[in-house]
Design a protein around this motif. Structure first.
Motif, PDB file in Angstrom:
ATOM      1  N   LYS A  59     -10.683   5.067  19.051  1.00 31.36           N
ATOM      2  CA  LYS A  59     -11.704   4.457  18.199  1.00 31.36           C
ATOM      3  C   LYS A  59     -13.058   5.129  18.386  1.00 31.36           C
ATOM      4  O   LYS A  59     -13.778   5.367  17.407  1.00 31.36           O
ATOM      5  N   ARG A  60     -13.396   5.477  19.624  1.00 31.48           N
ATOM      6  CA  ARG A  60     -14.683   6.146  19.865  1.00 31.48           C
ATOM      7  C   ARG A  60     -14.720   7.512  19.195  1.00 31.48           C
ATOM      8  O   ARG A  60     -15.737   7.910  18.611  1.00 31.48           O
ATOM      9  N   ILE A  61     -13.615   8.253  19.266  1.00 31.06           N
ATOM     10  CA  ILE A  61     -13.576   9.592  18.652  1.00 31.06           C
ATOM     11  C   ILE A  61     -13.671   9.481  17.136  1.00 31.06           C
ATOM     12  O   ILE A  61     -14.441  10.200  16.488  1.00 31.06           O
ATOM     13  N   ILE A  62     -12.901   8.557  16.541  1.00 32.39           N
ATOM     14  CA  ILE A  62     -12.905   8.412  15.076  1.00 32.39           C
ATOM     15  C   ILE A  62     -14.272   7.957  14.586  1.00 32.39           C
ATOM     16  O   ILE A  62     -14.780   8.474  13.577  1.00 32.39           O
ATOM     17  N   ASP A  63     -14.885   7.000  15.274  1.00 28.86           N
ATOM     18  CA  ASP A  63     -16.224   6.552  14.869  1.00 28.86           C
ATOM     19  C   ASP A  63     -17.224   7.705  14.928  1.00 28.86           C
ATOM     20  O   ASP A  63     -18.083   7.842  14.039  1.00 28.86           O
ATOM     21  N   HIS A  64     -17.118   8.519  15.965  1.00 31.69           N
ATOM     22  CA  HIS A  64     -18.023   9.670  16.090  1.00 31.69           C
ATOM     23  C   HIS A  64     -17.805  10.666  14.955  1.00 31.69           C
ATOM     24  O   HIS A  64     -18.771  11.185  14.380  1.00 31.69           O
ATOM     25  N   LEU A  65     -16.542  10.918  14.614  1.00 31.34           N
ATOM     26  CA  LEU A  65     -16.244  11.877  13.539  1.00 31.34           C
ATOM     27  C   LEU A  65     -16.743  11.365  12.193  1.00 31.34           C
ATOM     28  O   LEU A  65     -17.294  12.130  11.393  1.00 31.34           O
ATOM     29  N   LYS A  66     -16.570  10.075  11.941  1.00 34.29           N
ATOM     30  CA  LYS A  66     -17.024   9.515  10.662  1.00 34.29           C
ATOM     31  C   LYS A  66     -18.535   9.649  10.497  1.00 34.29           C
ATOM     32  O   LYS A  66     -19.038   9.859   9.386  1.00 34.29           O
ATOM     33  N   GLN A  67     -19.251   9.534  11.596  1.00 35.24           N
ATOM     34  CA  GLN A  67     -20.714   9.600  11.532  1.00 35.24           C
ATOM     35  C   GLN A  67     -21.263  11.020  11.503  1.00 35.24           C
ATOM     36  O   GLN A  67     -22.370  11.244  11.016  1.00 35.24           O
ATOM     37  N   ASN A  68     -20.490  11.999  11.988  1.00 39.19           N
ATOM     38  CA  ASN A  68     -21.051  13.334  12.187  1.00 39.19           C
ATOM     39  C   ASN A  68     -20.436  14.439  11.326  1.00 39.19           C
ATOM     40  O   ASN A  68     -21.006  15.530  11.252  1.00 39.19           O
ATOM     41  N   ILE A  69     -19.284  14.207  10.724  1.00 41.86           N
ATOM     42  CA  ILE A  69     -18.735  15.226   9.814  1.00 41.86           C
ATOM     43  C   ILE A  69     -19.467  15.129   8.490  1.00 41.86           C
ATOM     44  O   ILE A  69     -19.476  14.087   7.831  1.00 41.86           O
TER      45      ILE A  69
END
Length: 419
Positions: A391-401
Motif C-alpha cells: 500500500k505504501r509503494i502504490i500510494d507513492h507511485l500514484k502521487q509521483n508518476i
C-alpha cells in the motif's frame, strides 16, 4: 560508365564523334556499313540522358543501352585508379526505365503476397519473430512503392495509377490471406506479439522516411557504388508494412476495432512516408523530373499536386496521432512511463527494486485505455507486513508518476520478493 551502341544514317560520323567528345565519352569504336554508321561508346552515367537527347535530330536513331557498370581504361595509365573510382549515379533515363522494367507480372505479385501473408500470420500466431523477418523478405511492397515515387517525381499519372493499383492488390491480398488463416485456425484473443506490434510510437513516421530514402538511393546509385544490397533495402521497406498488414486480417476476424484502426493508421502512414522520401530522392538526386527524362514529357502540375497532397496527408495524420493520446502513441508512452516509474521507485529507500515493467493493454476500463505498472521489490525493512508495504509503494507511485494525459486508467501490481 555505361556502354551504348548507336546506329545512325551514314554521313554523320564526324558530328557523332564530336558529340561523344563533348559528353566525355571514352574508347569509342565506329563501324560503317552501306547505309548506317554504328558506334560503340562508353559514357559517364550522368551524361547518358542528355547525350541521347542530342541524337533526336538524326533520322530514326537506333540505341542500345546496356544497364551495367563498365570500367574504362585509357591513357595515361597512371590515372587508372582515378578512372576506376569515378562512380556516378545512374542517368535519369535509366532510373525511370529501370523502374518500369521491374514491374513484373500480376501473378508473381499475388503469389508473393500470399506467401508473405501466410508467413507473417504464422509468425504473429506463434509469436515467432524470425518468421516476420522471413515475411519481409518475400513481401512485394518495395517495387510498387518505388514506382509510385518515380511516377510522382516524373509527373506520369498512368504509372502512378498502375503502381497504386499494385500497392492495393498486394496489401489487400495480404489482409485477405491473414483473415482466412484466422478463420481456418481461429483465435480467441490476440497473442502478445500482436498486441506489441499493434502499438504505435510517436516516432513512427521516421521508419517510412528512412525506408523510402534508402530504397530510392539504392535505385539511383550505380551498382558498384551501392554499399547495401537491393534485397536488404527491400526488407527495410517491407518491415514497415508486412506486420501491420497481417495484423489487420486477424483484427477483422476478432472485430477488434482498436487493432484494426491502429494498423490501418500505420499502413497508410508508412505508404505516405515512403512515397515522400523516395520522391524527393528521385527528383533532386536522380534528376527524374517531368522535363528531365528523354521521351517522357511528364506533368509538373501532377508532380507538385501529388507531393503537396502527400505532405498535407502526413501532417493531418501526425496531428491526429498527437491529438488522441495515448491511442496512437502507446509504444513510446510505455518508455516514457517506465522512466517515470523508475524515478518514483528510486525515491523509496526502504526497498530494493528487482524488476519493473509498464504495459498498455487493449482492455478499456471506464472507457479509458488501461496501463499496467508491474513492480517486483525486495524490502530492506523486514518489519513491515507485505500488505502495508504494497500500500505504501502504490500510494507513492500514484502521487509521483506524472504524465500529461488524464484519460488513462492505471492499475498497479506490486510483488514482494523474499531473500
Amino acid at each position: 560508365m555505361r556502354q551504348l551502341i548507336i546506329k545512325v544514317p551514314k554521313g554523320n560520323k564526324e558530328e557523332i564523334l564530336g558529340l561523344v567528345t563533348e559528353f566525355k565519352g571514352k574508347n569509342t569504336i565506329c563501324l560503317s556499313e552501306e547505309k548506317h554508321d554504328v558506334f560503340v561508346l562508353f559514357l559517364p552515367n550522368q551524361k547518358v540522358n542528355n547525350f541521347l537527347k542530342h541524337l533526336d535530330k538524326y533520322e530514326q536513331p537506333e540505341i542500345s543501352l546496356i544497364p551495367r557498370g563498365v570500367i574504362t581504361l585509357y591513357p595515361p595509365a597512371s590515372d587508372s585508379p582515378d578512372q576506376v573510382a569515378d562512380v556516378q549515379p545512374k542517368s535519369s533515363l535509366e532510373i525511370y526505365l529501370g523502374g518500369i522494367q521491374s514491374v513484373g507480372s500480376i501473378k508473381g505479385l499475388i503469389g508473393y503476397s500470399i506467401a508473405a501473408g501466410i508467413i507473417v500470420w504464422i509468425g504473429l500466431y506463434t509469436t515467432t519473430v524470425f518468421l516476420l523477418v522471413a515475411a519481409m523478405l518475400v513481401a512485394p511492397f518495395a517495387g510498387p512503392a518505388m514506382n509510385a515515387a518515380l511516377a510522382t517525381s516524373a509527373g506520369k499519372m498512368p504509372l502512378l495509377k498502375s503502381s497504386l493499383a499494385r500497392y492495393g492488390l498486394a496489401i489487400g491480398t495480404g489482409i485477405l490471406v491473414s483473415f482466412l488463416m484466422t478463420v481456418i485456425f481461429p483465435l480467441e484473443t490476440l497473442t502478445p506479439l500482436m498486441v506489441e506490434i499493434s502499438q504505435v510510437s510517436k516516432v513512427a513516421i521516421l521508419l517510412p522516411l528512412i525506408s523510402g530514402f534508402a530504397g530510392a538511393i539504392n535505385i539511383v546509385q550505380s551498382e558498384r557504388d551501392s554499399l547495401v544490397s537491393g534485397a536488404a533495402v527491400g526488407i527495410l521497406v517491407a518491415a514497415s508494412l508486412a506486420p501491420p498488414v497481417g495484423l489487420i486480417g486477424a483484427g477483422l476476424y476478432l472485430l477488434d476495432w482498436e487493432i484494426i484502426s491502429s494498423s490501418v493508421f500505420r499502413v497508410v502512414l508508412q505508404l505516405l512516408g515512403i512515397h515522400l522520401a523516395a520522391t524527393l530522392v528521385f527528383y533532386f538526386y536522380g534528376k527524374v523530373t517531368p522535363k528531365g527524362v528523354r521521351f517522357l514529357q511528364g506533368s509538373s502540375k501532377m508532380t507538385w499536386f501529388t507531393s503537396s497532397f502527400v505532405v498535407l496527408a502526413i501532417a493531418g495524420m501526425m496531428f491526429w496521432q498527437f491529438s488522441r493520446p495515448p491511442f496512437l502513441r502507446k509504444a513510446s508512452m510505455n518508455t516514457e512511463l517506465t522512466e517515470e516509474l523508475d524515478k518514483a521507485l528510486n525515491e523509496l529507500e526502504y526497498i530494493e527494486v528487482i524488476g519493473k515493467d509498464v504495459n498498455f493493454t487493449n482492455t478499456r476500463i471506464k472507457g479509458n485505455p488501461t496501463v499496467s505498472y508491474n513492480v517486483t521489490v525486495l524490502p530492506k525493512d523486514t518489519g513491515l507486513a507485505d500488505a502495508v508495504l504494497k500500500k505504501r509503494i502504490i500510494d507513492h507511485l500514484k502521487q509521483n508518476i506524472k504524465h500529461q494525459d488524464d484519460n488513462i486508467y492505471e492499475v498497479y501490481q506490486v510483488n514482494i520478493a523474499e531473500d
